[in-house]
Every structure is written in structure tokens, then in C-alpha cells.
Motif scaffolding. Sequence first.
Motif, PDB file in Angstrom:
ATOM      1  N   VAL A 123       0.841  -1.200   0.000  1.00 40.33           N
ATOM      2  CA  VAL A 123       0.000   0.000   0.000  1.00 40.33           C
ATOM      3  C   VAL A 123       0.881   1.257   0.000  1.00 40.33           C
ATOM      4  O   VAL A 123       1.702   1.442   0.907  1.00 40.33           O
ATOM      5  N   GLY A 124       0.676   2.106  -0.996  1.00 43.67           N
ATOM      6  CA  GLY A 124       1.366   3.387  -1.059  1.00 43.67           C
ATOM      7  C   GLY A 124       0.393   4.492  -1.394  1.00 43.67           C
ATOM      8  O   GLY A 124      -0.808   4.374  -1.177  1.00 43.67           O
ATOM      9  N   TRP A 125       0.905   5.580  -1.943  1.00 43.71           N
ATOM     10  CA  TRP A 125       0.040   6.681  -2.384  1.00 43.71           C
ATOM     11  C   TRP A 125       0.674   7.359  -3.592  1.00 43.71           C
ATOM     12  O   TRP A 125       1.890   7.306  -3.800  1.00 43.71           O
ATOM     13  N   ASN A 126      -0.183   7.976  -4.412  1.00 45.84           N
ATOM     14  CA  ASN A 126       0.345   8.702  -5.569  1.00 45.84           C
ATOM     15  C   ASN A 126      -0.512   9.918  -5.879  1.00 45.84           C
ATOM     16  O   ASN A 126      -1.684   9.999  -5.492  1.00 45.84           O
ATOM     17  N   THR A 127       0.091  10.856  -6.576  1.00 37.80           N
ATOM     18  CA  THR A 127      -0.611  12.047  -7.089  1.00 37.80           C
ATOM     19  C   THR A 127      -0.365  12.115  -8.592  1.00 37.80           C
ATOM     20  O   THR A 127       0.075  13.132  -9.117  1.00 37.80           O
ATOM     21  N   GLN A 128      -0.649  11.025  -9.282  1.00 39.94           N
ATOM     22  CA  GLN A 128      -0.288  10.891 -10.690  1.00 39.94           C
ATOM     23  C   GLN A 128      -1.472  10.763 -11.637  1.00 39.94           C
ATOM     24  O   GLN A 128      -1.271  10.541 -12.825  1.00 39.94           O
TER      25      GLN A 128
END
Length: 289
Positions: free
Chosen positions: A107-112
Motif C-alpha cells: 500500500v502506497g500513495w500517488n498524485t499521478q
Amino acid sequence: MLSLVLAAAQPQTPDPAPDQPVAAEPAVLAAGHVDIGPRYVDDEWTLLIHDDAAQPVWRDPDRTVLQVTDAAVQTVPDDPVYGFLGVPAGTPVHVVPQVQHPDVVWVGWNTQDPQVMQTIDRGVTLELAGVDGPGEVTMYLQAGTFSEPQVLWSSAEPPGQPMWVEVNTHTHANWVFTAPGVYLLAVRVSADLISGEQVSATRHLRFAVGDATDPDEALAAQPGELAESQQAAAPDTGGAGADSGAGGTGPWLVTGLVVVAVGLAVALLVVVLRNRAVRRRVEQERVQS
């Protein structure tokens, strides 16, 4: 023991395409790569889960369970730098690692998301708005073997804990759960748009931690109801320890109330006797005059 891992700030995974759909069906994700991130759905700002496990797709957090199996179990190292976890060394905990484990959901996060990248001004703020669960949750980064952990979110701290994420960022961290069970993490994503508008959305991430935890329970859980049900299901340890809690009505609380009542009664008696003495003195002075 907990792995000391190198940072994985930019995992090599494809950026989300502008036409990737939002899946309608419920899903349980127990392995593979996923990210939370802002997305527009029908031109409305929200937070979704980007699932790369098979065919890349976005998923609704209310219809998605992140299952952390017992393959994620590690023990807390005997090292004071991990004191922020709030549990003793040697305690088994479930860890979603910063570096991918093939048998654990990553589990991570992105702003893509392309539309997000075109509309936000520099980046977004992610906040931990609240946690319901049987234990504590901590998310932290560790840049290398000799670097101390950097705590980003902790359920032991007050809600908020803002984390700035620049545009076109893709990051993973360590998520530590101190007890198995269902967790709901309220995550808020906010941003200033290049248009001058401010946007914000709060969604709940649903974690089913441990092989014995039913993902369907996590899928059906509601924040307030979850807290109440887990409190009701907590074991009754009995004895003085169970009665002496902050909300209990055990012997210590009863004793305290008795002491207070006796003190008030004594004070009232003193006032009454004093008033009587004053009246007698006044009457005597009248007689003498």
C-alpha cells in the motif's frame, strides 16, 4: 523482526492512464501493488484506490478491503528507536512493508492521475482524520539501515497529522498494526487548485488484519458501529483491574464518592454549628443591653 529497508520513494510502476475506469464490484486485495490517491469522478474530487494487481483500475474505498494476511507478521526489534510503536520488543505485529513483499498487499500513495496533475497547485495534503480498530496503527518511512524511522501517521496521536505530497509523486511506507482485526482509517485529501478553488474529500480505508479476520466484516463495517462493536466484544478481565478504569464504577470510585460525601456532611455540620453559636451570642448581647 521489523525489516530495516531502503526507501522506495518512486517504485517503477506505470502511471495511471486518463481513461482507467472505476471498478463497480467489491474487491479484497491481499497482495500486489495498490496506491491511494486523489482522482476526479464525474468532475468531483475524491480519494480512490489504484489497483495494479492485475488490470490497472481505480477502486472505491467503500467497496474495497485491504487484507493484511499473517504473511505480514514480524516482531518488534529490541531497539529503542522503535519505541514509537507503543508495544514491547518481541511483540508480533502485522507490517505492510515499505519494500514489496510478494505475499503482502503493498500500500502506497500517488498524485499521478492525469486530471489531478493538470489541476492542482504544486501538490496535496494527506491527513489521518481518524482510526477505528482493535489496536494502534503507525505509518513510517525509513531511509536506510542507519537512519531512524520517520513517523508520518500514528493513531496514538490526535487526528490530523498533515503530510504534504507534491504533484507526480509515488511513495510507499511501512504500515504497522499492533493487533489483528478490522480497521477503518479515515483519510482526508485536500488541495489548492490552479483555479484558486480549494477541494477536500475524506474516505475510509478498510483493512482486514490477520488470517482470522473476515474481509466481509471489514466491507460491512461503519466507523461508529465498529468502535461500539469492538468495545462490546472486548474481553472482561474481571477483578479490581476491570473496575478501576476511567469509565468504571469499581471500589476505588465508590470509595472516592463516599469520602466526598462525608466531607460535604462535615462541612455542612460545621456551618450549622457556627450559625447557632452566632445566634446565641447575638441573643446574649441583646439581653445584656
